[in-house]
Design a protein around this motif. Sequence first.
Motif, PDB file in Angstrom:
ATOM      1  N   ARG A  97     -32.007  37.562 -41.135  1.00  0.00           N
ATOM      2  CA  ARG A  97     -32.756  37.816 -42.370  1.00  0.00           C
ATOM      3  C   ARG A  97     -32.395  39.127 -43.057  1.00  0.00           C
ATOM      4  O   ARG A  97     -32.462  39.228 -44.272  1.00  0.00           O
ATOM      5  N   LYS A 145     -37.853  43.707 -48.633  1.00  0.00           N
ATOM      6  CA  LYS A 145     -37.740  43.086 -49.963  1.00  0.00           C
ATOM      7  C   LYS A 145     -36.946  41.781 -49.905  1.00  0.00           C
ATOM      8  O   LYS A 145     -37.133  40.909 -50.750  1.00  0.00           O
ATOM      9  N   LYS A 148     -38.974  38.332 -49.751  1.00  0.00           N
ATOM     10  CA  LYS A 148     -39.757  37.842 -50.882  1.00  0.00           C
ATOM     11  C   LYS A 148     -39.433  36.365 -51.114  1.00  0.00           C
ATOM     12  O   LYS A 148     -38.278  35.970 -51.140  1.00  0.00           O
ATOM     13  N   GLY A 149     -40.465  35.565 -51.244  1.00  0.00           N
ATOM     14  CA  GLY A 149     -40.279  34.136 -51.467  1.00  0.00           C
ATOM     15  C   GLY A 149     -40.128  33.334 -50.191  1.00  0.00           C
ATOM     16  O   GLY A 149     -39.902  32.125 -50.254  1.00  0.00           O
ATOM     17  N   THR A 150     -40.246  33.971 -49.028  1.00  0.00           N
ATOM     18  CA  THR A 150     -40.169  33.258 -47.747  1.00  0.00           C
ATOM     19  C   THR A 150     -41.553  33.259 -47.100  1.00  0.00           C
ATOM     20  O   THR A 150     -42.503  33.840 -47.611  1.00  0.00           O
ATOM     21  N   ASN A 151     -41.639  32.588 -45.963  1.00  0.00           N
ATOM     22  CA  ASN A 151     -42.898  32.556 -45.205  1.00  0.00           C
ATOM     23  C   ASN A 151     -43.008  33.722 -44.233  1.00  0.00           C
ATOM     24  O   ASN A 151     -43.937  33.773 -43.430  1.00  0.00           O
ATOM     25  N   SER A 153     -43.227  37.870 -43.205  1.00  0.00           N
ATOM     26  CA  SER A 153     -43.688  39.169 -43.708  1.00  0.00           C
ATOM     27  C   SER A 153     -43.635  40.184 -42.578  1.00  0.00           C
ATOM     28  O   SER A 153     -43.695  39.835 -41.398  1.00  0.00           O
TER      29      SER A 153
END
Length: 184
Positions: A97, A145, A148-151, A153
Amino acid sequence: MDNKMLHVFDELRFIRNEQVNCSRGMLSFQQSLSGMSDKLVQVIRTTNSQTALMKTLAYKSIDMEARSRRNNLIFRGLIENPGENCTQLLKEFFKNRFDIDYNQIYIARAHRLGQRKPNRRFQARPIIANFRDYGDVEFIMSKVKFLKGTNFSVDYDFPREIQEARSRLWPRYKEIKRAFPRSG
């Protein structure tokens, strides 16, 4: 008639003695009440002082807890597998990631938070990880950053009191940020 007058005078003397006794009793009561008022003022001062001290100690305790957690991060969204190695799972997450060479980061401890629920087939309890170096924490947070837009955090591990304060203040922060955008 004299007998009746003597009886009235005796009665008046008795009433006068009772009045004097009541006056003495009232004076004694007032002195006791004044003493209790002074003691009450002392108790209130001591209580206020102790309350201020307790508040200071509570703030210091929260500060110490926050400092002890500063090298922790909480990762959410990673699917759980029985018998998994959380440290290895995080290293793969960093590589996939964030494109981070996980050999440069030392994870001291990592484990799932909360209890496993045996009746649930898929679980994604958060993982808390403790890093040896605070620089690693900052480096990972600089890459968040990309999530962003993924599941997924990643969050700092703050004490509950700080989390609650931040959640109360966050709307005000956003309001101020909208009112005073950065120029440049």
